[in-house]
Design an enzyme around this catalytic site. Structure first.
Site, PDB file in Angstrom:
ATOM      1  CB  THR A 114      -9.572   7.822   2.337  1.00 13.23           C
ATOM      2  OG1 THR A 114      -9.460   6.623   3.112  1.00 13.23           O
ATOM      3  CG2 THR A 114      -8.256   8.079   1.620  1.00 13.23           C
ATOM      4  N   GLY A 115     -11.456   8.779   5.158  1.00 12.10           N
ATOM      5  CA  GLY A 115     -12.728   8.477   5.806  1.00 12.10           C
ATOM      6  C   GLY A 115     -13.669   9.667   5.814  1.00 12.10           C
ATOM      7  CG  ASP A 137       0.280   8.244  20.256  1.00 13.17           C
ATOM      8  OD1 ASP A 137       0.191   7.816  19.080  1.00 13.17           O
ATOM      9  OD2 ASP A 137      -0.191   9.346  20.612  1.00 13.17           O
ATOM     10  CB  ALA A 140      -7.095   1.341   9.402  1.00 10.68           C
ATOM     11  CB  SER A 159      -5.305  -7.187  -1.190  1.00  9.65           C
ATOM     12  OG  SER A 159      -5.345  -6.888  -2.568  1.00  9.65           O
ATOM     13  CE1 TYR A 206      -3.147  -2.491  -0.323  1.00 11.04           C
ATOM     14  CE2 TYR A 206      -3.468  -3.777  -2.326  1.00 11.04           C
ATOM     15  CZ  TYR A 206      -3.938  -3.323  -1.104  1.00 11.04           C
ATOM     16  OH  TYR A 206      -5.165  -3.719  -0.655  1.00 11.04           O
ATOM     17  CE  LYS A 246      -4.167  -4.520   2.715  1.00  9.72           C
ATOM     18  NZ  LYS A 246      -4.874  -4.255   3.984  1.00  9.72           N
ATOM     19  CG  ASN A 275     -10.735  -5.583  -9.146  1.00 12.88           C
ATOM     20  OD1 ASN A 275      -9.975  -6.509  -8.880  1.00 12.88           O
ATOM     21  ND2 ASN A 275     -10.377  -4.566  -9.900  1.00 12.88           N
ATOM     22  CG  LEU A 323     -12.482   0.256 -14.267  1.00 17.86           C
ATOM     23  CD1 LEU A 323     -11.598   1.053 -15.196  1.00 17.86           C
ATOM     24  CD2 LEU A 323     -12.686  -1.158 -14.786  1.00 17.86           C
TER      25      LEU A 323
END
Length: 325
Positions: free
Chosen positions: A35-36, A55, A76, A119, A143, A147, A172, A189
């Site tokens: 997504t970068g 690796d 990340a 998060s 998720y 975290k 958020n 959102l």
């Protein structure tokens, strides 16, 4: 000496990188570019790296040593709640395995300062009042559990005696410091609403029967630039050898309902935001707002920007010409 930012080409990562480079820090970035956006880290030392790969420890250790890295900001990770419910094992491999590989590399290279991206999802349904770091952590989706597992791993490395670290629990995150750094992926959102408005579609609201003032979910929206500033402040404290809490909330302490956010989007964009009301989504807490008094007491940090600045900056970035990613 330099600072390594994992996920530094991403939305939050790009802002953290900008906050560090703006004051003259030498920054090294690794990102898998899922997504970068490479343009966000143009001119910096940058390596493509999948932290969850076998690796990765050796690759990251070589980077840490070559560039004399003194501290790491670890952003990340995969972060879509729905996707995590569909692919839990993959989320554990990416988020927990990726962090484990990073810690192995840091320990081998003797890099001892870490800011970990956690998060507010660790709080699960919350208690209905502003969440404090001392509240029970009870995540309700894979998720959030990855975290929380990351926080446990970081705590254990600290107990082992070689690591100094703080886990930042974000609420958020929205807004943009500039158009290039804006959130390009409609998984939160604000950009989701923008995408639907541009397509001529009504924003969707999942549930209007929650025990909140207007029946819609209430969340704490923090500007991404404020969040980046919190990273820098924590990094400074760790580098100075200060004793720090293991976890810190990063939010405004102000709850905004989904309908309030839609109203602000209407004011800023001029687009009608009359929503389509749909059934509740499983796992959405009614209200989740930060008590950020601890980070203010420890570091003097508090959010500078409000919801209007968040929406205005995000809208500018959303309409800007797209770069790759």
């Amino acid at each position: 000496m330099s600072v390594l930012v994992t996920g530094g080409a991403g939305y939050i990562g790009g802002h953290v990188v900008a906050g560090l480079t703006s004051r003259g820090e030498s920054v090294v970035v690794i990102d898998d570019l899922s997504t970068g956006v490479p343009e966000r880290v143009a001119g910096l030392v940058f390596s493509v790296c999948d932290l969850a790969s076998d690796d990765a420890p050796a690759q990251v250790e070589a980077i840490l040593r070559e560039h004399d890295v003194r501290a790491v900001v670890h952003l990340a990770a995969k972060k879509q709640v729905g996707e995590s419910a569909q692919r839990p094992a993959w989320y554990y491999r990416e988020n927990v395995g990726g962090l484990a590989n990073l810690l192995l590399a840091m320990e081998s290279a003797r890099v001892s300062n870490l800011v970990f991206s956690s998060s507010a999802a660790v709080y699960g349904n919350g208690t209905g009042v502003p969440a404090r770091e001392s509240d029970a952590a009870d995540p309700i989706n894979p998720y959030g559990r990855t975290k929380l597992a990351g926080e446990w791993m970081v705590r254990d490395a600290v107990r082992a005696g070689w690591l100094r670290a703080v886990s930042l629990r974000y609420f958020n995150v929205a807004g943009a410091g500039n158009d290039l750094s804006a959130d390009r992926f409609a998984t939160n959102l604000v950009p989701i609403v923008f995408e639907r408005l541009i397509a001529g579609e009504a924003p969707r609201v999942f549930g209007d029967d929650y025990p909140t003032p207007d029946g819609t979910c209430v969340r704490d929206y923090v500007h991404v630039v404020d969040l980046a500033d919190a990273h820098v402040a924590v990094l400074d404290a760790l580098s100075a050898g200060r004793a720090m809490p293991a976890e810190l909330n990063v939010g405004t302490g102000v709850g905004r309902s989904v309908l309030e956010v839609l109203e602000m989007i209407r004011d800023v964009t001029g687009h009608a935001t009359t929503p389509a009301i749909e059934p509740r989504r499983i796992g959405d807490p009614a209200a989740l707002v930060a008590d950020s008094s601890l980070i203010h007491a420890e570091l003097g940090w508090s959010a500078k920007f409000g919801l209007r600045e968040i929406i205005t900056s995000a809208w500018s970035g959303f309409r800007a010409p797209r770069v790759s990613g």
